[in-house]
Design a protein around this motif. Structure first.
Motif, PDB file in Angstrom:
ATOM      1  N   VAL A   1      62.107  55.178  52.521  1.00 27.01           N
ATOM      2  CA  VAL A   1      62.455  56.422  51.838  1.00 27.01           C
ATOM      3  C   VAL A   1      63.558  57.109  52.632  1.00 27.01           C
ATOM      4  O   VAL A   1      63.429  57.308  53.848  1.00 27.01           O
ATOM      5  CB  VAL A   1      61.248  57.367  51.705  1.00 27.01           C
ATOM      6  N   PHE A   2      64.630  57.464  51.943  1.00 24.65           N
ATOM      7  CA  PHE A   2      65.704  58.245  52.552  1.00 24.65           C
ATOM      8  C   PHE A   2      65.637  59.669  52.005  1.00 24.65           C
ATOM      9  O   PHE A   2      65.767  59.863  50.787  1.00 24.65           O
ATOM     10  CB  PHE A   2      67.077  57.654  52.229  1.00 24.65           C
ATOM     11  N   GLU A   3      65.459  60.649  52.890  1.00 22.51           N
ATOM     12  CA  GLU A   3      65.508  62.054  52.493  1.00 22.51           C
ATOM     13  C   GLU A   3      66.947  62.508  52.649  1.00 22.51           C
ATOM     14  O   GLU A   3      67.454  62.625  53.759  1.00 22.51           O
ATOM     15  CB  GLU A   3      64.564  62.880  53.353  1.00 22.51           C
ATOM     16  N   CYS A   4      67.622  62.759  51.530  1.00 16.58           N
ATOM     17  CA  CYS A   4      69.060  63.057  51.551  1.00 16.58           C
ATOM     18  C   CYS A   4      69.395  64.443  51.014  1.00 16.58           C
ATOM     19  O   CYS A   4      70.573  64.739  50.805  1.00 16.58           O
ATOM     20  CB  CYS A   4      69.820  62.006  50.730  1.00 16.58           C
ATOM     21  N   ALA A   5      68.401  65.278  50.777  1.00 13.50           N
ATOM     22  CA  ALA A   5      68.659  66.601  50.209  1.00 13.50           C
ATOM     23  C   ALA A   5      68.671  67.705  51.256  1.00 13.50           C
ATOM     24  O   ALA A   5      69.317  68.731  51.083  1.00 13.50           O
ATOM     25  CB  ALA A   5      67.631  66.924  49.125  1.00 13.50           C
ATOM     26  N   GLY A   6      67.924  67.507  52.343  1.00 10.78           N
ATOM     27  CA  GLY A   6      67.905  68.518  53.392  1.00 10.78           C
ATOM     28  C   GLY A   6      67.152  69.777  53.027  1.00 10.78           C
ATOM     29  O   GLY A   6      67.529  70.865  53.452  1.00 10.78           O
TER      30      GLY A   6
ATOM     31  N   ARG B   1      58.789  66.846  52.490  1.00 16.55           N
ATOM     32  CA  ARG B   1      57.368  66.594  52.229  1.00 16.55           C
ATOM     33  C   ARG B   1      57.175  65.450  51.246  1.00 16.55           C
ATOM     34  O   ARG B   1      56.273  64.616  51.401  1.00 16.55           O
ATOM     35  CB  ARG B   1      56.704  67.879  51.716  1.00 16.55           C
ATOM     36  N   GLN B   2      58.012  65.395  50.224  1.00 18.06           N
ATOM     37  CA  GLN B   2      57.905  64.314  49.241  1.00 18.06           C
ATOM     38  C   GLN B   2      58.148  62.954  49.882  1.00 18.06           C
ATOM     39  O   GLN B   2      57.537  61.958  49.490  1.00 18.06           O
ATOM     40  CB  GLN B   2      58.916  64.526  48.118  1.00 18.06           C
ATOM     41  N   SER B   3      59.038  62.906  50.869  1.00 11.37           N
ATOM     42  CA  SER B   3      59.363  61.626  51.492  1.00 11.37           C
ATOM     43  C   SER B   3      58.140  60.980  52.128  1.00 11.37           C
ATOM     44  O   SER B   3      57.978  59.758  52.091  1.00 11.37           O
ATOM     45  CB  SER B   3      60.475  61.807  52.528  1.00 11.37           C
ATOM     46  N   ILE B   4      57.266  61.798  52.699  1.00 16.40           N
ATOM     47  CA  ILE B   4      56.031  61.281  53.290  1.00 16.40           C
ATOM     48  C   ILE B   4      55.092  60.785  52.197  1.00 16.40           C
ATOM     49  O   ILE B   4      54.458  59.735  52.321  1.00 16.40           O
ATOM     50  CB  ILE B   4      55.333  62.378  54.126  1.00 16.40           C
ATOM     51  N   ALA B   5      55.042  61.528  51.100  1.00 14.06           N
ATOM     52  CA  ALA B   5      54.104  61.212  50.029  1.00 14.06           C
ATOM     53  C   ALA B   5      54.450  59.922  49.292  1.00 14.06           C
ATOM     54  O   ALA B   5      53.548  59.199  48.841  1.00 14.06           O
ATOM     55  CB  ALA B   5      54.033  62.371  49.038  1.00 14.06           C
TER      56      ALA B   5
ATOM     57  N   GLY C   1      52.512  51.891  56.143  1.00 19.92           N
ATOM     58  CA  GLY C   1      53.343  51.051  56.980  1.00 19.92           C
ATOM     59  C   GLY C   1      54.817  51.134  56.663  1.00 19.92           C
ATOM     60  O   GLY C   1      55.610  50.349  57.191  1.00 19.92           O
ATOM     61  N   GLY C   2      55.199  52.072  55.805  1.00 19.43           N
ATOM     62  CA  GLY C   2      56.593  52.205  55.392  1.00 19.43           C
ATOM     63  C   GLY C   2      57.423  53.004  56.378  1.00 19.43           C
ATOM     64  O   GLY C   2      56.943  53.448  57.431  1.00 19.43           O
ATOM     65  N   THR C   3      58.685  53.206  56.004  1.00 22.97           N
ATOM     66  CA  THR C   3      59.641  53.909  56.859  1.00 22.97           C
ATOM     67  C   THR C   3      60.234  55.086  56.108  1.00 22.97           C
ATOM     68  O   THR C   3      60.630  54.949  54.944  1.00 22.97           O
ATOM     69  CB  THR C   3      60.788  52.968  57.285  1.00 22.97           C
ATOM     70  N   VAL C   4      60.282  56.231  56.760  1.00 29.59           N
ATOM     71  CA  VAL C   4      60.925  57.426  56.226  1.00 29.59           C
ATOM     72  C   VAL C   4      62.085  57.789  57.143  1.00 29.59           C
ATOM     73  O   VAL C   4      61.912  57.888  58.365  1.00 29.59           O
ATOM     74  CB  VAL C   4      59.941  58.607  56.137  1.00 29.59           C
ATOM     75  N   VAL C   5      63.276  57.949  56.564  1.00 27.04           N
ATOM     76  CA  VAL C   5      64.450  58.337  57.335  1.00 27.04           C
ATOM     77  C   VAL C   5      64.902  59.717  56.876  1.00 27.04           C
ATOM     78  O   VAL C   5      65.292  59.898  55.716  1.00 27.04           O
ATOM     79  CB  VAL C   5      65.606  57.325  57.168  1.00 27.04           C
ATOM     80  N   LEU C   6      64.824  60.689  57.769  1.00 20.42           N
ATOM     81  CA  LEU C   6      65.307  62.035  57.474  1.00 20.42           C
ATOM     82  C   LEU C   6      66.809  62.053  57.717  1.00 20.42           C
ATOM     83  O   LEU C   6      67.272  61.811  58.830  1.00 20.42           O
ATOM     84  CB  LEU C   6      64.609  63.060  58.368  1.00 20.42           C
ATOM     85  N   PHE C   7      67.559  62.345  56.653  1.00 25.87           N
ATOM     86  CA  PHE C   7      69.007  62.220  56.713  1.00 25.87           C
ATOM     87  C   PHE C   7      69.721  63.475  56.226  1.00 25.87           C
ATOM     88  O   PHE C   7      70.815  63.785  56.672  1.00 25.87           O
ATOM     89  CB  PHE C   7      69.423  61.002  55.880  1.00 25.87           C
ATOM     90  N   GLY C   8      69.119  64.212  55.294  1.00 22.02           N
ATOM     91  CA  GLY C   8      69.721  65.449  54.824  1.00 22.02           C
ATOM     92  C   GLY C   8      69.720  66.496  55.927  1.00 22.02           C
ATOM     93  O   GLY C   8      68.831  66.525  56.779  1.00 22.02           O
TER      94      GLY C   8
END
Length: 337
Positions: free
Chosen positions: A230-235, A241-245, A250-257
């Motif tokens: 999951v790429f969080e691109c909105a900041g 919060r949605q990115s975690i959900a 075992g997945g990957t979340v990348v905070l980018f926004g």
């Protein structure tokens, strides 16, 4: 020359300033194009630290007008893009290949005068040559693409992986194409605006969902079990919060926004723990600017579709101060002919 100068939060004006003189290791670049970034708006509103006064603009391309006496490899008239992020090259992070984390980092268009001007000064070591026939508007995308490539590197997308992108601005749309190039098997983009959803599908996304209609539920129906990456691109806090959900176990979340400096977001550590998520972030563009320039030079990305319109230098302050229009993706200042 004319330049767009930030003097204080919400005080951005076009004014006459001295044309810069290149030092022995510098290039004087005549600006052909400079893109407006969300970070420019954050700086304008005082939500992101910057030197003041400063000429904004960190996404630029142009032609070499003058070269310092010690510069090699660049001829007058060479089209170049500038990597704006200048590291010290000597600290522990720089020596470890993490120049984006350099404590002494300074950035053109943030701490040094940037590309919303008729000319910009670029250290030769920060310049990357572009093909002479390349559309200079495309050259202005090298910096955002380089940042996106770093996020792709951080995510380590496995062949056939499912990828969710939260946020449908220019960064989210670039990530659609880059995730596909990285081998993603299913790409889902979430954004509120219908024109951006339509464009995501044109760029190759398998699904584009309405962020205004509980995207967590919609994405769960499309990707049972959740997304591999999951790429969080909105900041914004909601999409963090949605990115975690929407990530699978075992997945990957990348905070980018870019979330405004000082903003707090409430997360559920129990969910992070029990899903054993890899929570990452991607900051700037360490060593990826030449790769971005190469991708753009060979036409690997559909950049024309991302340019909403071009503007003049004197239109830049209003464009940065204003709210992006419905369906707007990217505004690019077109410089001197």
């Amino acid at each position: 020359m004319r330049a767009v100068r930030l003097h204080a939060p919400e005080r951005l004006i076009v004014e006459e300033v001295p044309r810069p003189t290149p030092g022995p290791h510098d290039l004087l670049v005549r600006v052909e194009a400079c893109g407006i970034c969300g970070s420019d708006r954050h700086m304008f509103r005082g939500e992101f630290p910057t030197t003041k006064p400063v000429t904004l603009g960190h996404e630029f391309s142009g032609l070499v007008e003058e070269a310092g006496a010690a510069v090699e490899g660049f001829r007058i008239g060479t089209r170049v893009t500038g990597d704006p992020n200048i590291s010290c090259g000597a600290c522990a992070d720089c020596l470890a290949g993490r120049p984006n984390l350099c404590a002494g980092l300074s950035a053109i268009g943030v701490h040094r005068d940037g590309g919303f001007a008729e000319y910009v000064l670029v250290p030769a070591g920060q310049a990357v040559a572009l093909p002479p026939g390349l559309d200079p508007l495309h050259g202005a995308f090298c910096e955002p693409v380089s940042c996106c490539l770093h996020a792709i590197d951080v995510a380590r997308i496995a062949p056939g992986a499912s990828v969710v992108i939260l946020g449908g601005g220019v960064i989210g749309l670039l990530m659609v194409e880059l995730a596909l190039l990285a081998g993603a098997g299913a790409v889902v983009l979430s954004t509120r605006q219908a024109p951006r959803r339509a464009l995501a599908l044109q760029l190759g996304a398998h699904h584009a969902v309405d962020a205004g209609a509980d995207p967590v539920v919609t994405i769960a129906a499309l990707l049972p079990g959740g997304a591999d990456v999951v790429f969080e691109c909105a900041g914004v806090g909601e999409t963090v919060r949605q990115s975690i959900a929407v990530a699978r176990r075992g997945g990957t979340v990348v905070l980018f926004g870019v979330v405004p400096e000082g903003e707090q977001v409430a997360l559920a550590p129990f969910e992070l723990l029990t899903k054993e998520l890899r929570l990452e972030s991607a900051w700037l563009n360490p060593l990826t600017h030449p790769r971005a320039a190469e991708l753009i030079a060979v036409g690997a990305l559909s950049l024309d579709r991302l340019i909403t319109r071009t503007i003049r230098l004197d239109e830049v302050p209003a464009a940065i101060a204003g709210t992006p229009g419905f369906g707007e993706i990217k505004l690019v200042m077109a410089g001197q002919a």
